[in-house]
Design a protein around this motif. Structure first.
Motif, PDB file in Angstrom:
ATOM      1  N   GLY A  69      17.979  -4.413 -36.559  1.00  0.00           N
ATOM      2  CA  GLY A  69      17.785  -3.969 -35.192  1.00  0.00           C
ATOM      3  C   GLY A  69      18.955  -3.237 -34.564  1.00  0.00           C
ATOM      4  O   GLY A  69      18.825  -2.684 -33.455  1.00  0.00           O
ATOM      5  N   ARG A  70      20.103  -3.214 -35.204  1.00  0.00           N
ATOM      6  CA  ARG A  70      21.265  -2.518 -34.651  1.00  0.00           C
ATOM      7  C   ARG A  70      21.004  -1.015 -34.638  1.00  0.00           C
ATOM      8  O   ARG A  70      20.493  -0.455 -35.602  1.00  0.00           O
ATOM      9  N   VAL A  71      21.372  -0.368 -33.547  1.00  0.00           N
ATOM     10  CA  VAL A  71      21.092   1.054 -33.360  1.00  0.00           C
ATOM     11  C   VAL A  71      22.399   1.848 -33.396  1.00  0.00           C
ATOM     12  O   VAL A  71      23.408   1.438 -32.804  1.00  0.00           O
ATOM     13  N   PHE A  72      22.353   2.992 -34.080  1.00  0.00           N
ATOM     14  CA  PHE A  72      23.532   3.830 -34.253  1.00  0.00           C
ATOM     15  C   PHE A  72      23.211   5.281 -33.907  1.00  0.00           C
ATOM     16  O   PHE A  72      22.042   5.702 -33.939  1.00  0.00           O
ATOM     17  N   LYS A  73      24.248   6.025 -33.579  1.00  0.00           N
ATOM     18  CA  LYS A  73      24.132   7.461 -33.339  1.00  0.00           C
ATOM     19  C   LYS A  73      24.940   8.184 -34.416  1.00  0.00           C
ATOM     20  O   LYS A  73      26.118   7.914 -34.615  1.00  0.00           O
ATOM     21  N   LYS A  74      24.274   9.100 -35.117  1.00  0.00           N
ATOM     22  CA  LYS A  74      24.920   9.819 -36.220  1.00  0.00           C
ATOM     23  C   LYS A  74      25.958  10.799 -35.695  1.00  0.00           C
ATOM     24  O   LYS A  74      25.682  11.604 -34.795  1.00  0.00           O
ATOM     25  N   GLY A  75      27.146  10.736 -36.292  1.00  0.00           N
ATOM     26  CA  GLY A  75      28.225  11.635 -35.902  1.00  0.00           C
ATOM     27  C   GLY A  75      28.619  12.570 -37.023  1.00  0.00           C
ATOM     28  O   GLY A  75      27.822  12.884 -37.905  1.00  0.00           O
ATOM     29  N   LYS A  76      29.875  12.984 -37.038  1.00  0.00           N
ATOM     30  CA  LYS A  76      30.351  13.974 -37.998  1.00  0.00           C
ATOM     31  C   LYS A  76      30.582  13.350 -39.370  1.00  0.00           C
ATOM     32  O   LYS A  76      30.747  12.132 -39.504  1.00  0.00           O
ATOM     33  N   LYS A  77      30.592  14.205 -40.360  1.00  0.00           N
ATOM     34  CA  LYS A  77      30.822  13.744 -41.719  1.00  0.00           C
ATOM     35  C   LYS A  77      32.300  13.816 -42.052  1.00  0.00           C
ATOM     36  O   LYS A  77      32.963  14.818 -41.789  1.00  0.00           O
ATOM     37  N   ARG A  78      32.799  12.732 -42.622  1.00  0.00           N
ATOM     38  CA  ARG A  78      34.145  12.757 -43.183  1.00  0.00           C
ATOM     39  C   ARG A  78      34.034  13.317 -44.595  1.00  0.00           C
ATOM     40  O   ARG A  78      33.105  14.047 -44.904  1.00  0.00           O
ATOM     41  N   THR A  79      34.946  13.013 -45.456  1.00  0.00           N
ATOM     42  CA  THR A  79      34.899  13.568 -46.804  1.00  0.00           C
ATOM     43  C   THR A  79      33.598  13.252 -47.508  1.00  0.00           C
ATOM     44  O   THR A  79      32.937  14.126 -48.062  1.00  0.00           O
ATOM     45  N   LYS A  80      33.178  11.985 -47.469  1.00  0.00           N
ATOM     46  CA  LYS A  80      31.968  11.581 -48.178  1.00  0.00           C
ATOM     47  C   LYS A  80      30.954  10.861 -47.295  1.00  0.00           C
ATOM     48  O   LYS A  80      29.779  10.814 -47.629  1.00  0.00           O
ATOM     49  N   ARG A  81      31.395  10.290 -46.192  1.00  0.00           N
ATOM     50  CA  ARG A  81      30.513   9.457 -45.378  1.00  0.00           C
ATOM     51  C   ARG A  81      30.435   9.960 -43.941  1.00  0.00           C
ATOM     52  O   ARG A  81      31.301  10.704 -43.489  1.00  0.00           O
ATOM     53  N   PHE A  82      29.379   9.513 -43.255  1.00  0.00           N
ATOM     54  CA  PHE A  82      29.168   9.923 -41.869  1.00  0.00           C
ATOM     55  C   PHE A  82      29.697   8.863 -40.909  1.00  0.00           C
ATOM     56  O   PHE A  82      29.445   7.676 -41.078  1.00  0.00           O
ATOM     57  N   GLU A  83      30.428   9.319 -39.886  1.00  0.00           N
ATOM     58  CA  GLU A  83      30.809   8.441 -38.795  1.00  0.00           C
ATOM     59  C   GLU A  83      29.582   8.211 -37.916  1.00  0.00           C
ATOM     60  O   GLU A  83      28.922   9.155 -37.501  1.00  0.00           O
ATOM     61  N   CYS A  84      29.286   6.954 -37.639  1.00  0.00           N
ATOM     62  CA  CYS A  84      28.140   6.638 -36.799  1.00  0.00           C
ATOM     63  C   CYS A  84      28.566   5.611 -35.752  1.00  0.00           C
ATOM     64  O   CYS A  84      29.232   4.619 -36.073  1.00  0.00           O
ATOM     65  N   LEU A  85      28.185   5.863 -34.512  1.00  0.00           N
ATOM     66  CA  LEU A  85      28.576   5.027 -33.388  1.00  0.00           C
ATOM     67  C   LEU A  85      27.507   3.979 -33.124  1.00  0.00           C
ATOM     68  O   LEU A  85      26.338   4.313 -32.924  1.00  0.00           O
ATOM     69  N   GLU A  86      27.906   2.701 -33.143  1.00  0.00           N
ATOM     70  CA  GLU A  86      26.954   1.659 -32.776  1.00  0.00           C
ATOM     71  C   GLU A  86      26.757   1.690 -31.271  1.00  0.00           C
ATOM     72  O   GLU A  86      27.730   1.573 -30.504  1.00  0.00           O
ATOM     73  N   VAL A  87      25.525   1.850 -30.826  1.00  0.00           N
ATOM     74  CA  VAL A  87      25.237   2.086 -29.418  1.00  0.00           C
ATOM     75  C   VAL A  87      25.672   0.914 -28.539  1.00  0.00           C
ATOM     76  O   VAL A  87      26.260   1.111 -27.473  1.00  0.00           O
ATOM     77  N   ASN A  88      25.397  -0.312 -28.954  1.00  0.00           N
ATOM     78  CA  ASN A  88      25.671  -1.468 -28.104  1.00  0.00           C
ATOM     79  C   ASN A  88      27.156  -1.811 -27.998  1.00  0.00           C
ATOM     80  O   ASN A  88      27.600  -2.342 -26.984  1.00  0.00           O
ATOM     81  N   THR A  89      27.925  -1.538 -29.046  1.00  0.00           N
ATOM     82  CA  THR A  89      29.331  -1.961 -29.059  1.00  0.00           C
ATOM     83  C   THR A  89      30.316  -0.813 -28.920  1.00  0.00           C
ATOM     84  O   THR A  89      31.483  -1.044 -28.597  1.00  0.00           O
ATOM     85  N   GLY A  90      29.882   0.418 -29.178  1.00  0.00           N
ATOM     86  CA  GLY A  90      30.799   1.560 -29.132  1.00  0.00           C
ATOM     87  C   GLY A  90      31.722   1.645 -30.327  1.00  0.00           C
ATOM     88  O   GLY A  90      32.641   2.469 -30.344  1.00  0.00           O
ATOM     89  N   LYS A  91      31.478   0.829 -31.356  1.00  0.00           N
ATOM     90  CA  LYS A  91      32.320   0.842 -32.547  1.00  0.00           C
ATOM     91  C   LYS A  91      31.824   1.879 -33.550  1.00  0.00           C
ATOM     92  O   LYS A  91      30.621   2.138 -33.643  1.00  0.00           O
ATOM     93  N   LEU A  92      32.770   2.466 -34.277  1.00  0.00           N
ATOM     94  CA  LEU A  92      32.425   3.452 -35.297  1.00  0.00           C
ATOM     95  C   LEU A  92      32.295   2.785 -36.660  1.00  0.00           C
ATOM     96  O   LEU A  92      33.106   1.928 -37.029  1.00  0.00           O
ATOM     97  N   TYR A  93      31.274   3.193 -37.406  1.00  0.00           N
ATOM     98  CA  TYR A  93      31.057   2.712 -38.761  1.00  0.00           C
ATOM     99  C   TYR A  93      30.809   3.913 -39.665  1.00  0.00           C
ATOM    100  O   TYR A  93      30.339   4.967 -39.214  1.00  0.00           O
ATOM    101  N   LEU A  94      31.120   3.746 -40.943  1.00  0.00           N
ATOM    102  CA  LEU A  94      30.893   4.805 -41.920  1.00  0.00           C
ATOM    103  C   LEU A  94      29.658   4.497 -42.743  1.00  0.00           C
ATOM    104  O   LEU A  94      29.501   3.384 -43.244  1.00  0.00           O
ATOM    105  N   PHE A  95      28.785   5.480 -42.891  1.00  0.00           N
ATOM    106  CA  PHE A  95      27.542   5.321 -43.639  1.00  0.00           C
ATOM    107  C   PHE A  95      27.487   6.305 -44.794  1.00  0.00           C
ATOM    108  O   PHE A  95      27.841   7.475 -44.654  1.00  0.00           O
ATOM    109  N   SER A  96      27.013   5.818 -45.936  1.00  0.00           N
ATOM    110  CA  SER A  96      26.751   6.694 -47.072  1.00  0.00           C
ATOM    111  C   SER A  96      25.675   7.700 -46.687  1.00  0.00           C
ATOM    112  O   SER A  96      24.722   7.352 -45.970  1.00  0.00           O
ATOM    113  N   PRO A  97      25.763   8.948 -47.169  1.00  0.00           N
ATOM    114  CA  PRO A  97      24.715   9.933 -46.878  1.00  0.00           C
ATOM    115  C   PRO A  97      23.347   9.508 -47.378  1.00  0.00           C
ATOM    116  O   PRO A  97      22.320   9.938 -46.832  1.00  0.00           O
ATOM    117  N   VAL A  98      23.305   8.678 -48.421  1.00  0.00           N
ATOM    118  CA  VAL A  98      22.031   8.303 -49.025  1.00  0.00           C
ATOM    119  C   VAL A  98      21.621   6.875 -48.653  1.00  0.00           C
ATOM    120  O   VAL A  98      20.847   6.249 -49.359  1.00  0.00           O
TER     121      VAL A  98
END
Length: 210
Positions: A170-199
């Motif tokens: 149920g956690r919701v994120f907003k997709k951001g810019k891509k680093r070298t291999k992964r995407f920075e994504c902002l968790e909407v409720n906490t404002g924390k950044l997480y890295l996600f694999s493209p796949v």
């Protein structure tokens, strides 16, 4: 996670055509107790070596498509064969495992049981396979083409910048810019950044989109 031993007569339903007999010969030869697990997000399969028990134990996620199921099973059989030769004296995904997994995989590549795109990607990684299918983004991306796609589910790389998506918890994120291999994504409720694999597969219905 619940698991069930798969009756050998039903194993063919999980495998690509013309692979059942070859797979069964390995399972019989090494006395493998094969179980089918429900979907596990962190692991596709696992292996437990024969200790006091009479059987080696392998589990594979039952929600995988047939090609991913076979590749995962061969990955775990590679661990088994490596253990038979070296016991616990080598690294889990060291050169010894890579050698045995590569030999197993090559036999099925020679039989041409994989579609051309999967076979080409496997051949590219055959000399240095990853520790898991999840770690090989090129292979994971191609295997995803053969999944039964669930409605509103996408890979992170398929979403436009700024798109919102949710995880199974149920956690919701907003997709951001891509680093070298992964995407920075902002968790909407906490404002924390997480890295996600493209796949990485996520839930993104149209009502989420910006």
């Amino acid at each position: 996670m619940a698991k069930k031993q798969v009756p050998m007569g039903q194993l063919a339903a999980y495998l690509p055509d013309d692979t059942y007999e070859a797979v069964l010969s390995y399972l019989d030869h090494y006395k493998v107790h094969l179980t089918i697990a429900k979907s596990r997000s962190s692991v596709l399969g696992d292996y437990r070596h024969r200790g006091a028990a009479q059987h080696h134990r392998i589990s594979v996620n039952g929600n995988l498509n047939k090609y991913a199921f076979l590749i995962t099973l061969l990955h775990e059989l590679g661990h088994l064969v490596t253990f038979e030769q070296y016991q616990n004296r080598v690294m889990a995904h060291g050169p010894e495992w890579k050698h045995h997994y590569g030999l197993l995989l090559a036999q099925f590549l020679e039989k041409k049981v994989f579609p051309a795109d999967i076979a080409a990607e496997l051949k590219r990684s055959l000399h240095n396979p990853g520790a898991s299918t999840c770690a090989e983004e090129g292979l994971q991306r191609i295997l995803y083409r053969y999944d039964n796609r669930k409605q509103h589910h996408h890979l992170v790389e398929e979403l436009p910048a700024g798109a919102l998506f949710a995880l199974a918890n149920g956690r919701v994120f907003k997709k951001g810019k891509k680093r070298t291999k992964r995407f920075e994504c902002l968790e909407v409720n906490t404002g924390k950044l997480y890295l996600f694999s493209p796949v990485y597969e996520v839930y993104a219905p149209e009502r989420f989109q910006v």
